[in-house]
Design a protein around this motif. Structure first.
Motif, PDB file in Angstrom:
ATOM      1  N   ALA A 198       0.833  -1.201   0.000  1.00  0.00           N
ATOM      2  CA  ALA A 198       0.000   0.000   0.000  1.00  0.00           C
ATOM      3  C   ALA A 198       0.870   1.254   0.000  1.00  0.00           C
ATOM      4  CB  ALA A 198      -0.935  -0.004   1.207  1.00  0.00           C
ATOM      5  N   ALA A 199       1.962   1.205   0.767  1.00  0.00           N
ATOM      6  CA  ALA A 199       2.850   2.360   0.821  1.00  0.00           C
ATOM      7  C   ALA A 199       3.468   2.605  -0.548  1.00  0.00           C
ATOM      8  CB  ALA A 199       3.946   2.136   1.862  1.00  0.00           C
ATOM      9  N   ARG A 200       3.838   1.515  -1.219  1.00  0.00           N
ATOM     10  CA  ARG A 200       4.399   1.691  -2.558  1.00  0.00           C
ATOM     11  C   ARG A 200       3.340   2.240  -3.495  1.00  0.00           C
ATOM     12  NH1 ARG A 200       6.876  -3.256  -4.941  1.00  0.00           N
ATOM     13  NH2 ARG A 200       7.945  -1.768  -6.240  1.00  0.00           N
ATOM     14  N   ALA A 201       2.106   1.790  -3.289  1.00  0.00           N
ATOM     15  CA  ALA A 201       1.026   2.221  -4.172  1.00  0.00           C
ATOM     16  C   ALA A 201       0.664   3.690  -3.982  1.00  0.00           C
ATOM     17  CB  ALA A 201      -0.209   1.345  -3.963  1.00  0.00           C
ATOM     18  N   ILE A 202       1.062   4.290  -2.852  1.00  0.00           N
ATOM     19  CA  ILE A 202       0.835   5.722  -2.747  1.00  0.00           C
ATOM     20  C   ILE A 202       2.095   6.510  -3.071  1.00  0.00           C
ATOM     21  CG2 ILE A 202      -1.090   5.575  -1.108  1.00  0.00           C
ATOM     22  CD1 ILE A 202       0.911   6.366   1.067  1.00  0.00           C
ATOM     23  N   GLY A 203       3.117   5.809  -3.553  1.00  0.00           N
ATOM     24  CA  GLY A 203       4.275   6.526  -4.076  1.00  0.00           C
ATOM     25  C   GLY A 203       5.353   6.843  -3.061  1.00  0.00           C
TER      26      GLY A 203
ATOM     27  N   THR B  15       2.697  -9.316 -19.412  1.00  0.00           N
ATOM     28  CA  THR B  15       3.537  -9.333 -18.213  1.00  0.00           C
ATOM     29  C   THR B  15       3.911 -10.773 -17.915  1.00  0.00           C
ATOM     30  OG1 THR B  15       2.373  -7.420 -17.354  1.00  0.00           O
ATOM     31  CG2 THR B  15       3.710  -8.654 -15.804  1.00  0.00           C
ATOM     32  N   TYR B  16       5.204 -11.034 -17.961  1.00  0.00           N
ATOM     33  CA  TYR B  16       5.679 -12.394 -17.756  1.00  0.00           C
ATOM     34  C   TYR B  16       6.455 -12.475 -16.452  1.00  0.00           C
ATOM     35  CZ  TYR B  16       4.708 -13.480 -22.692  1.00  0.00           C
ATOM     36  OH  TYR B  16       4.115 -13.686 -23.891  1.00  0.00           O
ATOM     37  N   PHE B  17       6.404 -13.633 -15.858  1.00  0.00           N
ATOM     38  CA  PHE B  17       7.269 -13.890 -14.709  1.00  0.00           C
ATOM     39  C   PHE B  17       8.368 -14.831 -15.166  1.00  0.00           C
ATOM     40  CE2 PHE B  17       3.722 -12.039 -12.712  1.00  0.00           C
ATOM     41  CZ  PHE B  17       4.202 -11.479 -11.547  1.00  0.00           C
ATOM     42  N   ILE B  18       9.580 -14.300 -15.172  1.00  0.00           N
ATOM     43  CA  ILE B  18      10.682 -15.089 -15.713  1.00  0.00           C
ATOM     44  C   ILE B  18      11.397 -15.777 -14.560  1.00  0.00           C
ATOM     45  CG2 ILE B  18      12.827 -14.967 -17.032  1.00  0.00           C
ATOM     46  CD1 ILE B  18      11.403 -12.292 -18.218  1.00  0.00           C
ATOM     47  N   THR B  19      11.158 -17.061 -14.393  1.00  0.00           N
ATOM     48  CA  THR B  19      11.740 -17.785 -13.273  1.00  0.00           C
ATOM     49  C   THR B  19      12.741 -18.809 -13.779  1.00  0.00           C
ATOM     50  OG1 THR B  19      10.081 -19.517 -13.319  1.00  0.00           O
ATOM     51  CG2 THR B  19       9.579 -17.580 -11.998  1.00  0.00           C
ATOM     52  N   GLU B  20      13.404 -19.431 -12.843  1.00  0.00           N
ATOM     53  CA  GLU B  20      14.413 -20.411 -13.231  1.00  0.00           C
ATOM     54  C   GLU B  20      13.793 -21.605 -13.932  1.00  0.00           C
ATOM     55  OE1 GLU B  20      16.515 -21.337  -9.669  1.00  0.00           O
ATOM     56  OE2 GLU B  20      17.242 -19.276  -9.513  1.00  0.00           O
ATOM     57  N   THR B  21      12.546 -21.929 -13.537  1.00  0.00           N
ATOM     58  CA  THR B  21      11.922 -23.109 -14.110  1.00  0.00           C
ATOM     59  C   THR B  21      11.177 -22.803 -15.401  1.00  0.00           C
ATOM     60  OG1 THR B  21      10.125 -22.709 -12.574  1.00  0.00           O
ATOM     61  CG2 THR B  21      11.703 -24.437 -11.991  1.00  0.00           C
ATOM     62  N   GLY B  49      -4.900 -13.618 -14.038  1.00  0.00           N
ATOM     63  CA  GLY B  49      -4.024 -12.497 -14.390  1.00  0.00           C
ATOM     64  C   GLY B  49      -4.627 -11.138 -14.111  1.00  0.00           C
ATOM     65  N   LYS B  50      -5.726 -11.111 -13.376  1.00  0.00           N
ATOM     66  CA  LYS B  50      -6.361  -9.804 -13.164  1.00  0.00           C
ATOM     67  C   LYS B  50      -5.573  -8.919 -12.206  1.00  0.00           C
ATOM     68  CE  LYS B  50     -10.007 -11.872 -10.256  1.00  0.00           C
ATOM     69  NZ  LYS B  50      -9.227 -13.012  -9.756  1.00  0.00           N
ATOM     70  N   SER B  51      -5.060  -9.527 -11.154  1.00  0.00           N
ATOM     71  CA  SER B  51      -4.269  -8.711 -10.225  1.00  0.00           C
ATOM     72  C   SER B  51      -2.965  -8.252 -10.863  1.00  0.00           C
ATOM     73  CB  SER B  51      -3.943  -9.506  -8.964  1.00  0.00           C
ATOM     74  OG  SER B  51      -5.081  -9.605  -8.162  1.00  0.00           O
ATOM     75  N   VAL B  52      -2.370  -9.129 -11.657  1.00  0.00           N
ATOM     76  CA  VAL B  52      -1.112  -8.762 -12.304  1.00  0.00           C
ATOM     77  C   VAL B  52      -1.346  -7.616 -13.284  1.00  0.00           C
ATOM     78  CG1 VAL B  52       0.782  -9.590 -13.735  1.00  0.00           C
ATOM     79  CG2 VAL B  52      -0.176 -11.068 -11.991  1.00  0.00           C
ATOM     80  N   THR B  53      -2.501  -7.629 -13.945  1.00  0.00           N
ATOM     81  CA  THR B  53      -2.829  -6.511 -14.832  1.00  0.00           C
ATOM     82  C   THR B  53      -2.855  -5.203 -14.052  1.00  0.00           C
ATOM     83  OG1 THR B  53      -4.203  -8.005 -16.113  1.00  0.00           O
ATOM     84  CG2 THR B  53      -4.523  -5.664 -16.494  1.00  0.00           C
ATOM     85  N   SER B  54      -3.519  -5.240 -12.886  1.00  0.00           N
ATOM     86  CA  SER B  54      -3.621  -3.989 -12.127  1.00  0.00           C
ATOM     87  C   SER B  54      -2.264  -3.548 -11.598  1.00  0.00           C
ATOM     88  CB  SER B  54      -4.627  -4.149 -10.988  1.00  0.00           C
ATOM     89  OG  SER B  54      -4.154  -5.069 -10.042  1.00  0.00           O
ATOM     90  N   LEU B  55      -1.460  -4.500 -11.155  1.00  0.00           N
ATOM     91  CA  LEU B  55      -0.130  -4.136 -10.655  1.00  0.00           C
ATOM     92  C   LEU B  55       0.755  -3.608 -11.786  1.00  0.00           C
ATOM     93  CD1 LEU B  55       0.606  -6.998  -8.108  1.00  0.00           C
ATOM     94  CD2 LEU B  55       0.070  -4.632  -7.606  1.00  0.00           C
ATOM     95  N   SER B  56       0.540  -4.134 -13.000  1.00  0.00           N
ATOM     96  CA  SER B  56       1.303  -3.622 -14.140  1.00  0.00           C
ATOM     97  C   SER B  56       0.974  -2.157 -14.373  1.00  0.00           C
ATOM     98  CB  SER B  56       0.965  -4.407 -15.414  1.00  0.00           C
ATOM     99  OG  SER B  56       1.248  -5.761 -15.247  1.00  0.00           O
ATOM    100  N   ILE B  57      -0.296  -1.813 -14.221  1.00  0.00           N
ATOM    101  CA  ILE B  57      -0.685  -0.423 -14.422  1.00  0.00           C
ATOM    102  C   ILE B  57      -0.060   0.464 -13.353  1.00  0.00           C
ATOM    103  CG2 ILE B  57      -2.643   1.178 -14.477  1.00  0.00           C
ATOM    104  CD1 ILE B  57      -4.306  -1.253 -15.519  1.00  0.00           C
ATOM    105  N   MET B  58      -0.006  -0.057 -12.133  1.00  0.00           N
ATOM    106  CA  MET B  58       0.599   0.704 -11.038  1.00  0.00           C
ATOM    107  C   MET B  58       2.123   0.749 -11.139  1.00  0.00           C
ATOM    108  SD  MET B  58      -1.550   2.015  -9.035  1.00  0.00           S
ATOM    109  CE  MET B  58      -0.734   2.456  -7.514  1.00  0.00           C
ATOM    110  N   GLY B  59       2.697  -0.086 -12.008  1.00  0.00           N
ATOM    111  CA  GLY B  59       4.150  -0.168 -12.085  1.00  0.00           C
ATOM    112  C   GLY B  59       4.735  -0.828 -10.866  1.00  0.00           C
TER     113      GLY B  59
END
Lengths: 303, 327
Positions: A198-203, B15-21, B49-59
Motif C-alpha cells: 500500500a505504501a508503494r502504491a501511494i508513491g 507481463t511475464y514472470f521469468i523464473t528459473e523453471t 491475471g487480473k491482479s497482475v494486470t492492475s499491478l502492471s498499471i501501477m508499475g
C-alpha cells in the motif's frame, strides 16, 4: 454535526489531560515491575561507573602484600576495611568492580550498538532489495559465520593491538552477522505485508518504506537479541582478556577480574563470584529493560 | 466532464514472470480502455491475471515479473516508459490503489492519521497541521463517525469495514483520476460489502474518479461496473458493457461464470459449475486455452488459438463460435 463537534472538543480535552508522552511512558514503566527494576539497576550501575573514583575505597590497582586473599567482611578473617575482600595481590575487590564497570559497560554496550547498526542496516537492505545484492551480502555473512569469533578477534587484536577502541570494534564486527541474518528474515516477511504494498502504491520512496514501515516492525526482535547479546559481549571480553588480548592491565574490567579469580575458585571463592554477580545483575537488568521496551513498542499494549 | 475522454489505454500488455523453471505468461496480450469517470471491472478466476494486470498499471510488478511487451497510456503519459521517480509521483497522486486485505493494509505501528497524512504530505507540499485537517475531512467523507478520534487510533482498534474505509480515504486523499480496487470487498462481510461499494460509487460520481475494479464476484460487477473485462488464463476473453454481458453473455466461459452464480428464485436447482480448473502454466493447452473445459469445443478450438474479434462496436470476444459475425 452537533455530535461530531462534541467529539472534537472531547478529543482536545483528552489530549490535554493525558499530559506529555514522557509522562505516559513513565506511567507505563511503573506498571511493569520488571521494567522498573531493570531501569533502576541500570541507572545505579551507570551512576557507580561514573562515580567510581568517589565511591571506591581504594585505588583498584593498589597492591598490599600484607592483605592478600582477605575474605569478604562477613566471613571469618574478613575485615570491614575490604567489604568484598581482596585478591591474590591484595587489591580491593569492591574498588576493582566499581572501576571495572566503566570498561565493561562501555565495551558491552557500544559494541552491541555498533554491531546492531551495521547488522540492522545490512539486514534491511538485503531483505528489502533482494536479488543479487542479497546474495552478495548473505555470502559475506556466511563467510563471517564460518570463522570462529574468537579466532577472528584474536587475529584482529594481534594486528591492531589491544585497546578499548579496537575491542569495541572487533566485538562489533564479529557480532553484526547474527543481527543481519535475523533482520533480513524479518524484513522478508514484513515486506510482503499489504501495508508495504500500500505504501508503494501511494508513491513512497523505497528508503522511506524501509525506515518508516519495515524498520519499526523488525526492531522488536533486534531489541530482544541485542539485550541478550550485551551479556555475551561482556563474557567474550572476559575470554579475550583471559587470553591476554583483551583489556590490558592496569585497566580493570569485569571480565578481567573474573578470569583473574578463576585460579582461586577452590580456595577463595570471592575473587570470581563478585564480578560474576555484577555481570549477572547488570545483564539481567538490561534484559528486563529490553523486554519492557519491546512491549511498549507494540501499540496494542497501549492502555 | 466529457464522457468519452480516454483516461487509460492498455494495449497488448504482456507481463511475464521469468523464473528459473521457465517463463510464466501471467498477462498475455490484454488490451482495453477506460474513459474518465467510468467504472471498469475485470473478472476472472484466481490465476487469470487480473491482479497482475492492475499491478502492471501501477508499475508495481516486482522481479522476477516484467512487462515484456505492450503499452500503458494514462492521460498523455506512457506509463511503462516512465522513470521510477516520475512514476512515484503519479502513484497515490493520480492513480491510487486499494487492496483486498484491509486488515493488513495498514501499518500496525502507526496511527491511522499518521498514515493518511503521509500520503497527503508526500504529494502536496503542505504542513502537518493542514494535512491533519485534510485527513480528518477525508475520514469524515468516507463516512467514519467521529473522525478526530479515529485519526489518533491505531489500526487494531478498528473493524475490517472501518479499515477499508480508511484505506479508501487514504487512496482518495489526493483526488486521483483513477482508483484501482483489487477485490476491495472480498474480505468483508456482506452488509459491509454493500456499504463499501456504495461509498465507492458515490465518491467516484462526486469526484469523477474512474474505478478499475478487480473482482471475482459477479454481483459486485452488476452493482458497480459500466464495462466488464472477462479474463481467462492471462487473456481477455470477453469485453463489453455490463448490460450486454448480463443480457447476452457470448463466450462459453462467461456463460459458465454466470451460471455458477446462485440465483435468488431458483433455489431447487443444483448450482452449475465450470468443470475443471484454470490450466497451470506448465500444461497450457494448445489452441484455445479454454477448450478443455468448454462444452462447445470444436476441432478447430484444439488446434488454433482464436484472436479477439469485435462482434459489434463495444463487444469484443475471443471464441471461434462467433467467427465471421456468427451468433
Amino acid at each position: 454535526m452537533v455530535v461530531e463537534h462534541k467529539n472534537s472538543d472531547q478529543h482536545l480535552i483528552d489530549s490535554k489531560t493525558n499530559g506529555s508522552s514522557w509522562k505516559i511512558w513513565l506511567k507505563r514503566l511503573w506498571k511493569s515491575k520488571t521494567g522498573t527494576v531493570g531501569l533502576l539497576v541500570i541507572f545505579i550501575v551507570i551512576l557507580t561507573a561514573i562515580l567510581a573514583p568517589v565511591l571506591a575505597p581504594f585505588n583498584p590497582n593498589e597492591i598490599d602484600p600484607e592483605k592478600m586473599l582477605v575474605p569478604p567482611f562477613w566471613s571469618e578473617g574478613g575485615s570491614i576495611e575490604h567489604l568484598l575482600g581482596t585478591d591474590n595481590l591484595g587489591r580491593d575487590i569492591l574498588s576493582r568492580i566499581l572501576y571495572g564497570s566503566r570498561v565493561s559497560l562501555l565495551v558491552g554496550i557500544s559494541s552491541v550498538v555498533l554491531a546492531g547498526i551495521l547488522g540492522v542496516f545490512i539486514g534491511l537492505i538485503s531483505g528489502y532489495y533482494g536479488g543479487f545484492l542479497d546474495t552478495i551480502l548473505m555470502r559475506i555473512v556466511d563467510a563471517f559465520l564460518a570463522i570462529p569469533n574468537i579466532l577472528f578477534a584474536l587475529v584482529f587484536l594481534a594486528v591492531f593491538g589491544p585497546s578499548v577502541v579496537t575491542l569495541i570494534f572487533v566485538l562489533g564486527i564479529t557480532n553484526w552477522v547474527s543481527y543481519a541474518r535475523i533482520v533480513r528474515g524479518e524484513t522478508l516477511s514484513v515486506k510482503e505485508r499489504e501495508f508495504v504494498k500500500a505504501a508503494r502504491a501511494i508513491g513512497v520512496k523505497n528508503m522511506m518504506i524501509i525506515m518508516r514501515h519495515i524498520l519499526p516492525n523488525v526492531i522488536s526482535s533486534f531489541i530482544v537479541i541485542s539485550t541478550l547479546s550485551v551479556a555475551t559481549t561482556i563474557i567474550m571480553e572476559a575470554s579475550l582478556s583471559f587470553l591476554g588480548l583483551g583489556i590490558q592491565p592496569p585497566t580493570v574490567s569485569w571480565g578481567g577480574i573474573l578470569s583473574d579469580g578463576r585460579d582461586y575458585l577452590a580456595t577463595s571463592w570471592w575473587l570470581a563470584t563478585f564480578p560474576g554477580l555484577a555481570i549477572t545483575i547488570t545483564v539481567l537488568a538490561i534484559i528486563f529493560l529490553g523486554d519492557w521496551l519491546r512491549d511498549i513498542l507494540d501499540p496494542r499494549t497501549k492502555g | 466532464m466529457s464522457e468519452d475522454k480516454i483516461l487509460l489505454k492498455v494495449e497488448n500488455l504482456h507481463t511475464y514472470f521469468i523464473t528459473e523453471t521457465g517463463t510464466v505468461p501471467s498477462v498475455n496480450g490484454v488490451s482495453f480502455e477506460m474513459n474518465e469517470g467510468e467504472t471498469v471491472a475485470i473478472v476472472g478466476e484466481s490465476g487469470s491475471g487480473k491482479s497482475v494486470t492492475s499491478l502492471s498499471i501501477m508499475g508495481l510488478i516486482e522481479s522476477p515479473g516484467k512487462i515484456v511487451n505492450g503499452k500503458i497510456k494514462f492521460k498523455d503519459k506512457e506509463l511503462n516508459k516512465l522513470q521510477e521517480k516520475e512514476y512515484r509521483h503519479l502513484r497515490g497522486n493520480e492513480i491510487a490503489m486499494i487492496f483486498q486485505e484491509p486488515l493488513t493494509s495498514l501499518n500496525p505501528l502507526f496511527t491511522v492519521g499518521n498514515q493518511i497524512s503521509e500520503t497527503i504530505v508526500l504529494h502536496q507540499k503542505i504542513d502537518k497541521k493542514t494535512a491533519r485537517k485534510q485527513s480528518i475531512e477525508m475520514l469524515r467523507h468516507v463516512g467514519i463517525p467521529s473522525p478526530e478520534k479515529v485519526y489518533d487510533s491505531y489500526p487494531h482498534v478498528l473493524s475490517g469495514g472501518m479499515r477499508q474505509r480508511v484505506m479508501i480515504a487514504m487512496a482518495l486523499s489526493c483526488r486521483p483520476y483513477l482508483l484501482i480496487a483489487d477485490e476491495p470487498t472480498t474480505a468483508l462481510d456482506v452488509t459491509i460489502q454493500a456499504q463499501i461499494l456504495n461509498l465507492m460509487r458515490n465518491l467516484s460520481k462526486k469526484h469523477g474518479t474512474s474505478i478499475l475494479l478487480i473482482t471475482h464476484d459477479l454481483g459486485v460487477v452488476a452493482e458497480m461496473a459500466d464495462k466488464v473485462i472477462v479474463m481467462y488464463a492471462g487473456q481477455v476473453v470477453e469485453y463489453t458493457d455490463v448490460f450486454t454481458l448480463f443480457r447476452e453473455p457470448k463466450h462459453p466461459y462467461t456463460k459458465g461464470l454466470l451460471n455458477s452464480t446462485p440465483k435468488f428464485f431458483e433455489t431447487d436447482e443444483k448450482l452449475e459449475s465450470i468443470e475443471g480448473t484454470v490450466p497451470t502454466i506448465n500444461d497450457m493447452p494448445k489452441g484455445c486455452k479454454f477448450h478443455p473445459r468448454c462444452p462447445y469445443a470444436m476441432e478447430k478450438c484444439v488446434v488454433e488459438e482464436p484472436q479477439i474479434m469485435t462482434r459489434f462496436p463495444g463487444h469484443q470476444i475471443r471464441c471461434w463460435l462467433y467467427e465471421e459475425g456468427g451468433n
